[in-house]
Write a protein that holds these residues in place. Structure first.
Motif, PDB file in Angstrom:
ATOM      1  N   ALA A   7     -28.355 -19.141  35.330  1.00  0.00           N
ATOM      2  CA  ALA A   7     -28.286 -18.252  36.480  1.00  0.00           C
ATOM      3  C   ALA A   7     -28.063 -16.812  36.041  1.00  0.00           C
ATOM      4  O   ALA A   7     -28.671 -15.881  36.564  1.00  0.00           O
ATOM      5  N   VAL A   8     -27.196 -16.638  35.070  1.00  0.00           N
ATOM      6  CA  VAL A   8     -26.945 -15.289  34.564  1.00  0.00           C
ATOM      7  C   VAL A   8     -28.180 -14.710  33.909  1.00  0.00           C
ATOM      8  O   VAL A   8     -28.528 -13.545  34.102  1.00  0.00           O
ATOM      9  N   LEU A   9     -28.867 -15.530  33.124  1.00  0.00           N
ATOM     10  CA  LEU A   9     -30.065 -15.051  32.441  1.00  0.00           C
ATOM     11  C   LEU A   9     -31.150 -14.653  33.428  1.00  0.00           C
ATOM     12  O   LEU A   9     -31.846 -13.664  33.240  1.00  0.00           O
ATOM     13  N   LEU A  10     -31.307 -15.442  34.484  1.00  0.00           N
ATOM     14  CA  LEU A  10     -32.331 -15.118  35.478  1.00  0.00           C
ATOM     15  C   LEU A  10     -31.998 -13.793  36.156  1.00  0.00           C
ATOM     16  O   LEU A  10     -32.866 -12.937  36.326  1.00  0.00           O
ATOM     17  N   THR A  11     -30.717 -13.623  36.519  1.00  0.00           N
ATOM     18  CA  THR A  11     -30.312 -12.371  37.137  1.00  0.00           C
ATOM     19  C   THR A  11     -30.585 -11.193  36.208  1.00  0.00           C
ATOM     20  O   THR A  11     -31.108 -10.156  36.622  1.00  0.00           O
ATOM     21  N   GLU A 364     -40.455  -6.736  26.303  1.00  0.00           N
ATOM     22  CA  GLU A 364     -41.073  -7.560  27.342  1.00  0.00           C
ATOM     23  C   GLU A 364     -41.147  -9.028  26.924  1.00  0.00           C
ATOM     24  O   GLU A 364     -40.996  -9.924  27.754  1.00  0.00           O
ATOM     25  N   ALA A 365     -41.383  -9.293  25.659  1.00  0.00           N
ATOM     26  CA  ALA A 365     -41.391 -10.684  25.186  1.00  0.00           C
ATOM     27  C   ALA A 365     -40.030 -11.317  25.440  1.00  0.00           C
ATOM     28  O   ALA A 365     -39.931 -12.464  25.915  1.00  0.00           O
ATOM     29  N   ALA A 366     -38.961 -10.593  25.133  1.00  0.00           N
ATOM     30  CA  ALA A 366     -37.615 -11.117  25.353  1.00  0.00           C
ATOM     31  C   ALA A 366     -37.340 -11.323  26.841  1.00  0.00           C
ATOM     32  O   ALA A 366     -36.769 -12.341  27.251  1.00  0.00           O
ATOM     33  N   ASP A 389     -34.130  -2.455  22.265  1.00  0.00           N
ATOM     34  CA  ASP A 389     -34.094  -1.917  23.615  1.00  0.00           C
ATOM     35  C   ASP A 389     -32.761  -2.272  24.282  1.00  0.00           C
ATOM     36  O   ASP A 389     -32.409  -3.447  24.410  1.00  0.00           O
ATOM     37  N   GLU A 390     -32.011  -1.264  24.699  1.00  0.00           N
ATOM     38  CA  GLU A 390     -30.645  -1.471  25.157  1.00  0.00           C
ATOM     39  C   GLU A 390     -30.565  -2.333  26.407  1.00  0.00           C
ATOM     40  O   GLU A 390     -29.696  -3.202  26.528  1.00  0.00           O
ATOM     41  N   ALA A 391     -31.442  -2.103  27.369  1.00  0.00           N
ATOM     42  CA  ALA A 391     -31.389  -2.874  28.604  1.00  0.00           C
ATOM     43  C   ALA A 391     -31.701  -4.346  28.346  1.00  0.00           C
ATOM     44  O   ALA A 391     -31.075  -5.244  28.920  1.00  0.00           O
ATOM     45  N   THR A 392     -32.684  -4.604  27.489  1.00  0.00           N
ATOM     46  CA  THR A 392     -33.022  -5.982  27.157  1.00  0.00           C
ATOM     47  C   THR A 392     -31.852  -6.677  26.473  1.00  0.00           C
ATOM     48  O   THR A 392     -31.498  -7.811  26.811  1.00  0.00           O
ATOM     49  N   TYR A 396     -29.482  -9.969  27.599  1.00  0.00           N
ATOM     50  CA  TYR A 396     -29.365 -11.149  26.732  1.00  0.00           C
ATOM     51  C   TYR A 396     -27.905 -11.439  26.381  1.00  0.00           C
ATOM     52  O   TYR A 396     -27.412 -12.548  26.549  1.00  0.00           O
ATOM     53  N   PHE A 397     -27.209 -10.434  25.909  1.00  0.00           N
ATOM     54  CA  PHE A 397     -25.871 -10.674  25.379  1.00  0.00           C
ATOM     55  C   PHE A 397     -24.800 -10.794  26.470  1.00  0.00           C
ATOM     56  O   PHE A 397     -23.723 -11.335  26.198  1.00  0.00           O
ATOM     57  N   ASP A 398     -25.076 -10.328  27.670  1.00  0.00           N
ATOM     58  CA  ASP A 398     -24.131 -10.569  28.756  1.00  0.00           C
ATOM     59  C   ASP A 398     -23.948 -12.064  28.995  1.00  0.00           C
ATOM     60  O   ASP A 398     -22.920 -12.500  29.523  1.00  0.00           O
TER      61      ASP A 398
END
Length: 489
Positions: A7-11, A364-366, A389-392, A396-398
């Motif tokens: 769920a977190v990853l999708l968000t 984008e791949a990530a 890329d910081e946003a990517t 991921y790491f959140d």
């Protein structure tokens, strides 16, 4: 845990879509189009799997078929992550069809060699050892494609970019990356009243902890498995020596650092699960238990592994105690890579590049892989994003399940990172493991690995064999490097 993580990853993935990571543009196709950089004027981005995924592909009308060889595709019925990524690529690039090269199977290199000889080498191929593809002339030189896509390529770790480069020319495309270093069972540290090590610890702090944690009388070992230490320890003491002392040209098995590494590793065996007696093992995991079983059951405190194992540390099916990643001493790390190459015979290099980027690297791949992972309970994506890329990375790491990995990832270039050499160093398999030595042991000719293993166990002295091993190893490396040089210089 899995449901919450998804769920977190999708968000995160959908938030990144709204943010429009990549290169929003005018809709015009460049000479080397970004595979999924947003060319839509509304910002584009990742949608749920099955819908239009950020489209910035070839805008021409020519219908192109690319053939793709990979051992990670599973079956059509399984519809794993790789196949879903292929489907997403085809949805966003309607003029490009991906055909799976089913004939590339079994002995991978042999199958690729057969295809190359017959003029049917797939356009994009996963490869276990990049030097094989380069030395045989299978791999397309990528410098022009990289130059046209330099913004995203620059966000790859420098050590990964260096690993695909021979004589200033790049031939490989990173497809996955895992951080490797030490993991710790923090609860065992606390039980033994030892302060858990944290990322950035020193070699002396590690050795102090190892001595305090080792408790053989209670069936507990400080370390799980230590033979891999000999590969990375020289780098701690001399940054010019990479994995197994490989510096990009040769190894240095006769260096003071490597000789010290073998002796230190020999010492560490005594603090490992292998160093316990059968009676001592039987106090906890049992005499027949391997070191991995002992780790799972919480009877070893420290072990060397890679980030691909992190999902299993929090899914409730194996380890039940807290695990943290602490990397190597002084904040250093190892990268375990995987690679692909584009065929030198491809008729569609631009489209092949576009496909490989969409599949494997860049923000984008990530994002796409995170979105597919989030939407499908049967899929877990464990590789590190191949982008800075910081946003990517935040998305991921959140959601990353093991503490310490994020800090190590963010400090890779600053603190030092080496790439495990097996998949990019010429002649490595023989130099490290399989090469014959001309030395008879136990009634047969010993391999490089057997000599080194016996030195680690103390049955042989590395002082007696270092020079000979170094000469042999560099001979194996030179043999394949000559073939690469002939094609790349």
């Amino acid at each position: 845990m899995k449901r919450k993580l998804l769920a977190v990853l999708l968000t995160a993935a959908m938030a990144l879509s709204v943010a429009g990571c990549g290169n929003p543009g005018s809709g015009e196709s460049s000479s080397t189009p970004d595979s999924v950089s947003n060319s839509n004027e509304d910002g584009g981005g990742v949608s749920e799997p099955g819908s239009d995924v950020a489209d910035n592909g070839s805008n021409g009308d020519e219908q192109v078929t690319l053939r793709f060889a990979s051992w990670a595709l599973g079956t059509a019925e399984e519809n794993n992550l790789e196949r879903q990524m292929i489907a997403a690529f085809e949805d966003s690039h309607p003029n490009i069809k991906i055909e799976i090269a089913e004939e590339i199977t079994g002995d991978w290199n042999e199958a690729l060699a057969t295809a190359a000889t017959g003029g049917s080498l797939p356009d994009v191929c996963i490869i276990a050892g990049l030097p094989t593809a380069v030395s045989n002339g299978w791999a397309l030189e990528l410098n022009d494609l990289i130059a046209a896509d330099s913004a995203d390529w620059s966000m790859l770790p420098q050590s990964m970019k260096d690993s695909v480069t021979y004589n200033g020319k790049s031939f490989g495309i990173p497809t996955s990356m895992h951080l490797a270093g030490l993991f710790i069972n923090t609860e065992m540290f606390e039980e033994m009243n030892v302060t858990p090590l944290k990322y950035g610890y020193t070699w002396d702090e590690l050795m102090d902890a190892v001595e305090k944690l080792h408790n053989p009388s209670n069936g507990k070992a400080a370390l799980k498995y230590v033979n891999d230490f000999v590969n990375f320890l020289p780098y701690l003491w001399d940054e010019n020596q990479g994995w197994y002392t490989y510096d990009g040209t040769q190894v240095h098995l006769d260096s003071a650092e490597f000789i010290r590494a073998v002796k230190e590793t020999q010492n560490l065996v005594g603090y490992s699960w292998a160093g316990l007696s059968e009676d001592q093992k039987s106090l906890t995991a049992g005499a027949e238990a391997g070191d991995y079983d002992a780790w799972l059951q919480g009877h070893t405190a420290i072990w060397y592994d890679a980030s691909y194992c992190c999902g299993g540390y929090t899914d409730g099916t194996g380890i039940t105690y807290n695990v943290e990643y602490i990397g190597l001493p002084d904040g250093k790390n190892v990268i375990i890579p995987d690679y692909a190459f584009i065929s030198s015979a491809t008729k569609h290099p631009q489209e092949a590049w576009e496909f490989a980027k969409f599949m494997f690297w860049g923000p984008e791949a990530a994002k796409n892989r995170m979105a597919i992972d989030a939407a499908d309970d049967s899929i877990t994506w464990t590789a590190m994003p191949l982008t800075a890329d910081e946003a990517t990375l935040k998305g991921y790491f959140d959601a990353f399940p093991v503490e310490g990995v994020r800090e190590a990832y963010e400090n890779m270039d600053a603190n030092g990172t080496i790439v495990e050499a097996y998949k990019f160093a010429p002649g490595y398999s023989n130099a490290r493991w399989n090469g014959p030595t001309g030395i008879e042991l136990d009634g047969e000719e010993a391999t490089m690995a057997k000599i080194l293993d016996k030195c680690i166990l103390g049955e042989l002295s590395i002082d007696d064999y270092a020079s000979q091993l170094n000469t042999l190893a560099n001979g194996f490396i030179s043999s394949e490097r000559q073939a690469i040089d002939a094609l790349t210089k």
